[in-house]
Design a protein around this motif. Structure first.
Motif, short mmCIF file in Angstrom:
data_model
loop_
_atom_site.label_atom_id
_atom_site.label_comp_id
_atom_site.label_asym_id
_atom_site.label_seq_id
_atom_site.Cartn_x
_atom_site.Cartn_y
_atom_site.Cartn_z
N ILE A 59 0.84 -1.20 0.00
CA ILE A 59 0.00 0.00 0.00
C ILE A 59 0.87 1.25 0.00
O ILE A 59 1.71 1.44 0.88
CB ILE A 59 -0.95 0.00 1.22
CG1 ILE A 59 -1.91 -1.17 1.13
CG2 ILE A 59 -1.71 1.32 1.30
CD1 ILE A 59 -2.80 -1.33 2.34
N ASP A 60 0.67 2.09 -1.02
CA ASP A 60 1.41 3.34 -1.10
C ASP A 60 0.49 4.54 -1.32
O ASP A 60 0.94 5.65 -1.58
CB ASP A 60 2.46 3.28 -2.21
CG ASP A 60 1.83 3.02 -3.57
OD1 ASP A 60 0.61 2.77 -3.64
OD2 ASP A 60 2.56 3.08 -4.57
N LEU A 125 -0.49 0.45 9.27
CA LEU A 125 -1.01 1.55 8.45
C LEU A 125 -1.10 2.89 9.18
O LEU A 125 -1.08 3.94 8.54
CB LEU A 125 -2.38 1.18 7.88
CG LEU A 125 -2.37 0.03 6.88
CD1 LEU A 125 -3.79 -0.23 6.38
CD2 LEU A 125 -1.45 0.32 5.72
N ALA A 126 -1.22 2.88 10.49
CA ALA A 126 -1.35 4.14 11.23
C ALA A 126 -0.15 5.07 11.03
O ALA A 126 -0.35 6.26 10.75
CB ALA A 126 -1.60 3.87 12.71
N PRO A 127 1.09 4.58 11.13
CA PRO A 127 2.22 5.50 10.88
C PRO A 127 2.23 6.04 9.45
O PRO A 127 2.55 7.21 9.22
CB PRO A 127 3.45 4.64 11.14
CG PRO A 127 2.98 3.52 11.99
CD PRO A 127 1.55 3.29 11.61
N PHE A 128 1.86 5.20 8.49
CA PHE A 128 1.80 5.63 7.09
C PHE A 128 0.78 6.75 6.92
O PHE A 128 1.06 7.78 6.31
CB PHE A 128 1.47 4.43 6.19
CG PHE A 128 1.20 4.80 4.77
CD1 PHE A 128 2.24 5.12 3.91
CD2 PHE A 128 -0.10 4.83 4.27
CE1 PHE A 128 2.00 5.46 2.59
CE2 PHE A 128 -0.35 5.16 2.96
CZ PHE A 128 0.70 5.48 2.12
N LEU A 129 -0.41 6.54 7.46
CA LEU A 129 -1.46 7.56 7.36
C LEU A 129 -1.08 8.82 8.12
O LEU A 129 -1.33 9.94 7.65
CB LEU A 129 -2.80 7.00 7.85
CG LEU A 129 -3.47 6.01 6.92
CD1 LEU A 129 -4.66 5.36 7.61
CD2 LEU A 129 -3.89 6.69 5.64
N ARG A 130 -0.48 8.68 9.29
CA ARG A 130 -0.07 9.84 10.08
C ARG A 130 0.93 10.69 9.29
O ARG A 130 0.82 11.91 9.23
CB ARG A 130 0.57 9.38 11.39
CG ARG A 130 0.85 10.52 12.35
CD ARG A 130 1.44 10.04 13.69
NE ARG A 130 0.73 8.91 14.25
CZ ARG A 130 1.27 7.70 14.45
NH1 ARG A 130 2.51 7.45 14.12
NH2 ARG A 130 0.55 6.73 14.98
N ARG A 132 1.34 10.81 5.99
CA ARG A 132 0.67 11.40 4.82
C ARG A 132 -0.24 12.54 5.23
O ARG A 132 -0.37 13.54 4.51
CB ARG A 132 -0.14 10.34 4.07
CG ARG A 132 0.69 9.29 3.40
CD ARG A 132 1.60 9.93 2.37
NE ARG A 132 2.48 8.97 1.77
CZ ARG A 132 2.48 8.67 0.50
NH1 ARG A 132 1.66 9.27 -0.34
NH2 ARG A 132 3.33 7.78 0.05
N LEU A 133 -0.90 12.44 6.36
CA LEU A 133 -1.81 13.50 6.79
C LEU A 133 -1.04 14.73 7.26
O LEU A 133 -1.51 15.85 7.11
CB LEU A 133 -2.72 12.99 7.91
CG LEU A 133 -3.75 11.95 7.48
CD1 LEU A 133 -4.49 11.39 8.68
CD2 LEU A 133 -4.72 12.54 6.48
N ARG A 134 0.16 14.56 7.78
CA ARG A 134 0.97 15.70 8.20
C ARG A 134 1.46 16.48 6.99
O ARG A 134 1.55 17.69 7.03
CB ARG A 134 2.18 15.23 9.00
CG ARG A 134 1.84 14.88 10.41
CD ARG A 134 3.09 14.63 11.22
NE ARG A 134 2.71 14.12 12.51
CZ ARG A 134 3.42 13.28 13.21
NH1 ARG A 134 4.57 12.83 12.75
NH2 ARG A 134 3.00 12.87 14.38
N ARG A 135 1.79 15.79 5.91
CA ARG A 135 2.27 16.46 4.70
C ARG A 135 1.18 17.25 4.01
O ARG A 135 1.42 18.29 3.44
CB ARG A 135 2.83 15.44 3.71
CG ARG A 135 4.22 15.04 4.04
CD ARG A 135 4.83 14.38 2.87
NE ARG A 135 5.04 12.98 3.20
CZ ARG A 135 5.21 12.05 2.32
NH1 ARG A 135 5.15 12.30 1.04
NH2 ARG A 135 5.43 10.81 2.68
N GLY A 136 -0.03 16.71 4.00
CA GLY A 136 -1.11 17.30 3.25
C GLY A 136 -1.75 18.40 3.97
O GLY A 136 -2.13 19.45 3.62
#
Length: 136
Positions: A59-60, A125-130, A132-136
């Motif tokens: 998942i990317d 997945l939580a670290p990945f989403l965290r 991505r949400l910080r960047r956006g």
């Protein structure tokens, strides 16, 4: 006569020590077998865990990650029925277009079926989403 007793004594001692060495050899072989089985079990468990994580490592995209996380949580209570899938689609459609929603939900259902432990999905997945949400 004492000579015969000495020979029988030596033969008896040799037989005793031969038997003891044979028993120790069998015990050492049993210990080696147990160690081999334990090592094999640990190796198999590690491979199973890696195989279980493989759908998650692919998942990317944050939309697919969110859909997988939601689907995994929903599938904790039972299979993803059409009503539940419709709710997941409705939630994901708020953040993605129709085509992306379809792809994300299909992949999420497959990934959730592959991994039966929701905590693994959350931990992965939580670290990945965290991030991505910080960047956006």
């Amino acid at each position: 006569m004492p000579f015969l007793i000495a020979i029988f004594g030596l033969l008896g001692a040799a037989a005793f020590w031969w038997y003891r060495m044979k028993a120790m050899n069998e015990a050492a072989r049993d210990v080696a077998d147990v160690i081999g089985r334990v090592q094999g079990s640990v190796r198999r468990k590690k491979l199973r865990k890696q195989a279980a994580l493989s759908p998650l490592t692919a998942i990317d995209d944050p939309v697919v990650a969110a859909a997988t996380l939601i689907t995994s949580i929903v599938s904790e209570d039972g299979p993803v029925l059409p009503q539940r899938e419709a709710v997941i689609r409705a939630v994901i459609s708020e953040i993605a277009d129709k085509k992306k929603t379809d792809e994300a939900v299909v992949y999420a259902k497959w990934a959730a079926a592959q991994i039966d432990d929701t905590t693994i999905v959350i931990d992965k997945l939580a670290p990945f989403l965290r991030e991505r949400l910080r960047r956006g």
